[in-house]
Design a protein around this motif. Structure first.
Motif, PDB file in Angstrom:
ATOM      1  N   THR A  32       0.835  -1.202   0.000  1.00 46.09           N
ATOM      2  CA  THR A  32       0.000   0.000   0.000  1.00 46.09           C
ATOM      3  C   THR A  32       0.869   1.252   0.000  1.00 46.09           C
ATOM      4  O   THR A  32       0.601   2.212  -0.723  1.00 46.09           O
ATOM      5  CB  THR A  32      -0.935  -0.002   1.220  1.00 46.09           C
ATOM      6  N   LYS A  33       1.930   1.239   0.789  1.00 43.66           N
ATOM      7  CA  LYS A  33       2.844   2.383   0.857  1.00 43.66           C
ATOM      8  C   LYS A  33       3.503   2.623  -0.496  1.00 43.66           C
ATOM      9  O   LYS A  33       3.582   3.762  -0.980  1.00 43.66           O
ATOM     10  CB  LYS A  33       3.906   2.137   1.921  1.00 43.66           C
ATOM     11  N   VAL A  34       3.970   1.568  -1.135  1.00 40.90           N
ATOM     12  CA  VAL A  34       4.607   1.692  -2.443  1.00 40.90           C
ATOM     13  C   VAL A  34       3.609   2.182  -3.482  1.00 40.90           C
ATOM     14  O   VAL A  34       3.917   3.055  -4.301  1.00 40.90           O
ATOM     15  CB  VAL A  34       5.241   0.345  -2.864  1.00 40.90           C
ATOM     16  N   ALA A  35       2.399   1.657  -3.454  1.00 42.27           N
ATOM     17  CA  ALA A  35       1.377   2.072  -4.412  1.00 42.27           C
ATOM     18  C   ALA A  35       1.031   3.550  -4.243  1.00 42.27           C
ATOM     19  O   ALA A  35       0.900   4.280  -5.231  1.00 42.27           O
ATOM     20  CB  ALA A  35       0.126   1.217  -4.235  1.00 42.27           C
ATOM     21  N   ARG A  36       0.904   4.008  -3.032  1.00 42.67           N
ATOM     22  CA  ARG A  36       0.620   5.429  -2.793  1.00 42.67           C
ATOM     23  C   ARG A  36       1.774   6.303  -3.257  1.00 42.67           C
ATOM     24  O   ARG A  36       1.565   7.375  -3.814  1.00 42.67           O
ATOM     25  CB  ARG A  36       0.346   5.668  -1.315  1.00 42.67           C
ATOM     26  N   ASP A  37       2.998   5.854  -2.991  1.00 48.34           N
ATOM     27  CA  ASP A  37       4.176   6.606  -3.410  1.00 48.34           C
ATOM     28  C   ASP A  37       4.203   6.750  -4.927  1.00 48.34           C
ATOM     29  O   ASP A  37       4.459   7.837  -5.453  1.00 48.34           O
ATOM     30  CB  ASP A  37       5.442   5.907  -2.907  1.00 48.34           C
ATOM     31  N   LEU A  38       3.918   5.667  -5.635  1.00 49.98           N
ATOM     32  CA  LEU A  38       3.911   5.726  -7.096  1.00 49.98           C
ATOM     33  C   LEU A  38       2.779   6.591  -7.625  1.00 49.98           C
ATOM     34  O   LEU A  38       2.927   7.288  -8.624  1.00 49.98           O
ATOM     35  CB  LEU A  38       3.801   4.317  -7.681  1.00 49.98           C
ATOM     36  N   LYS A  39       1.654   6.566  -6.947  1.00 52.26           N
ATOM     37  CA  LYS A  39       0.486   7.315  -7.409  1.00 52.26           C
ATOM     38  C   LYS A  39       0.649   8.817  -7.214  1.00 52.26           C
ATOM     39  O   LYS A  39       0.288   9.601  -8.089  1.00 52.26           O
ATOM     40  CB  LYS A  39      -0.750   6.829  -6.659  1.00 52.26           C
ATOM     41  N   TYR A  40       1.191   9.240  -6.095  1.00 49.07           N
ATOM     42  CA  TYR A  40       1.199  10.654  -5.752  1.00 49.07           C
ATOM     43  C   TYR A  40       2.542  11.360  -5.945  1.00 49.07           C
ATOM     44  O   TYR A  40       2.616  12.568  -5.792  1.00 49.07           O
ATOM     45  CB  TYR A  40       0.731  10.835  -4.312  1.00 49.07           C
ATOM     46  N   ARG A  41       3.597  10.634  -6.244  1.00 50.13           N
ATOM     47  CA  ARG A  41       4.902  11.264  -6.433  1.00 50.13           C
ATOM     48  C   ARG A  41       4.914  12.022  -7.750  1.00 50.13           C
ATOM     49  O   ARG A  41       4.372  11.568  -8.749  1.00 50.13           O
ATOM     50  CB  ARG A  41       6.003  10.194  -6.456  1.00 50.13           C
ATOM     51  N   THR A  42       5.554  13.186  -7.760  1.00 46.98           N
ATOM     52  CA  THR A  42       5.690  13.935  -9.009  1.00 46.98           C
ATOM     53  C   THR A  42       6.933  13.423  -9.729  1.00 46.98           C
ATOM     54  O   THR A  42       7.994  13.257  -9.139  1.00 46.98           O
ATOM     55  CB  THR A  42       5.821  15.440  -8.749  1.00 46.98           C
ATOM     56  N   HIS A  43       6.770  13.170 -11.005  1.00 46.82           N
ATOM     57  CA  HIS A  43       7.850  12.610 -11.799  1.00 46.82           C
ATOM     58  C   HIS A  43       8.381  13.662 -12.762  1.00 46.82           C
ATOM     59  O   HIS A  43       7.619  14.414 -13.356  1.00 46.82           O
ATOM     60  CB  HIS A  43       7.362  11.411 -12.614  1.00 46.82           C
ATOM     61  N   GLU A  44       9.658  13.702 -12.923  1.00 48.83           N
ATOM     62  CA  GLU A  44      10.297  14.539 -13.931  1.00 48.83           C
ATOM     63  C   GLU A  44      10.589  13.634 -15.116  1.00 48.83           C
ATOM     64  O   GLU A  44      11.642  13.023 -15.204  1.00 48.83           O
ATOM     65  CB  GLU A  44      11.580  15.161 -13.392  1.00 48.83           C
ATOM     66  N   THR A  45       9.633  13.518 -16.022  1.00 42.02           N
ATOM     67  CA  THR A  45       9.741  12.595 -17.139  1.00 42.02           C
ATOM     68  C   THR A  45      10.277  13.310 -18.363  1.00 42.02           C
ATOM     69  O   THR A  45       9.783  14.377 -18.729  1.00 42.02           O
ATOM     70  CB  THR A  45       8.367  11.986 -17.463  1.00 42.02           C
ATOM     71  N   ASP A  46      11.270  12.710 -19.002  1.00 45.36           N
ATOM     72  CA  ASP A  46      11.804  13.233 -20.250  1.00 45.36           C
ATOM     73  C   ASP A  46      11.037  12.552 -21.384  1.00 45.36           C
ATOM     74  O   ASP A  46      11.382  11.456 -21.817  1.00 45.36           O
ATOM     75  CB  ASP A  46      13.301  12.942 -20.342  1.00 45.36           C
ATOM     76  N   PHE A  47       9.974  13.221 -21.834  1.00 44.53           N
ATOM     77  CA  PHE A  47       9.112  12.624 -22.848  1.00 44.53           C
ATOM     78  C   PHE A  47       9.819  12.505 -24.193  1.00 44.53           C
ATOM     79  O   PHE A  47       9.521  11.617 -24.978  1.00 44.53           O
ATOM     80  CB  PHE A  47       7.815  13.418 -22.982  1.00 44.53           C
ATOM     81  N   GLY A  48      10.768  13.385 -24.470  1.00 46.33           N
ATOM     82  CA  GLY A  48      11.534  13.293 -25.709  1.00 46.33           C
ATOM     83  C   GLY A  48      12.364  12.020 -25.755  1.00 46.33           C
ATOM     84  O   GLY A  48      12.404  11.318 -26.764  1.00 46.33           O
ATOM     85  N   ALA A  49      13.033  11.708 -24.650  1.00 47.40           N
ATOM     86  CA  ALA A  49      13.841  10.485 -24.574  1.00 47.40           C
ATOM     87  C   ALA A  49      12.948   9.249 -24.645  1.00 47.40           C
ATOM     88  O   ALA A  49      13.310   8.251 -25.277  1.00 47.40           O
ATOM     89  CB  ALA A  49      14.656  10.467 -23.290  1.00 47.40           C
ATOM     90  N   LEU A  50      11.785   9.326 -24.023  1.00 46.86           N
ATOM     91  CA  LEU A  50      10.842   8.207 -24.073  1.00 46.86           C
ATOM     92  C   LEU A  50      10.372   7.972 -25.504  1.00 46.86           C
ATOM     93  O   LEU A  50      10.324   6.832 -25.976  1.00 46.86           O
ATOM     94  CB  LEU A  50       9.655   8.476 -23.155  1.00 46.86           C
ATOM     95  N   ALA A  51      10.055   9.043 -26.215  1.00 46.76           N
ATOM     96  CA  ALA A  51       9.610   8.916 -27.608  1.00 46.76           C
ATOM     97  C   ALA A  51      10.707   8.332 -28.478  1.00 46.76           C
ATOM     98  O   ALA A  51      10.458   7.466 -29.322  1.00 46.76           O
ATOM     99  CB  ALA A  51       9.164  10.271 -28.144  1.00 46.76           C
ATOM    100  N   ARG A  52      11.946   8.788 -28.273  1.00 49.37           N
ATOM    101  CA  ARG A  52      13.067   8.242 -29.061  1.00 49.37           C
ATOM    102  C   ARG A  52      13.238   6.755 -28.792  1.00 49.37           C
ATOM    103  O   ARG A  52      13.486   5.973 -29.700  1.00 49.37           O
ATOM    104  CB  ARG A  52      14.360   8.986 -28.734  1.00 49.37           C
ATOM    105  N   GLU A  53      13.111   6.360 -27.538  1.00 50.14           N
ATOM    106  CA  GLU A  53      13.266   4.949 -27.183  1.00 50.14           C
ATOM    107  C   GLU A  53      12.155   4.104 -27.795  1.00 50.14           C
ATOM    108  O   GLU A  53      12.399   3.018 -28.328  1.00 50.14           O
ATOM    109  CB  GLU A  53      13.266   4.795 -25.667  1.00 50.14           C
TER     110      GLU A  53
END
Length: 57
Positions: free
Chosen positions: A11-32
Motif C-alpha cells: 500500500t505504501k509503495v502504491a501510494r508513493d507511485l500514485k502521488y509522487r511527481t515525476h520529472e519525465t523526459d518525454f523526448g527520450a521516451l519517444a526516441r526509445e
C-alpha cells in the motif's frame, strides 16, 4: 496471518507511485519507443577477440 506487514508495504509503495511527481523526459521516451538511437549511448564497440575467431567460410 502474517500478511499485514506485506500488505502495508504494498500500500505504501502504491501510494508513493500514485502521488509522487515525476520529472519525465518525454523526448527520450519517444526516441526509445520509436527506435531512434540515443547519440550519448553509442560507443564504438571493438571485439578484441575477433582476430582469434575460427574463420570457416
Amino acid at each position: 496471518m502474517g500478511r499485514g506487514r506485506a500488505k502495508a508495504k504494498q500500500t505504501k509503495v502504491a501510494r508513493d507511485l500514485k502521488y509522487r511527481t515525476h520529472e519525465t523526459d518525454f523526448g527520450a521516451l519517444a526516441r526509445e519507443l520509436h527506435g531512434e538511437p540515443d547519440q550519448s549511448d553509442q560507443v564504438d564497440e571493438v571485439d578484441e577477440w575477433s582476430d582469434y575467431a575460427d574463420r570457416r567460410d
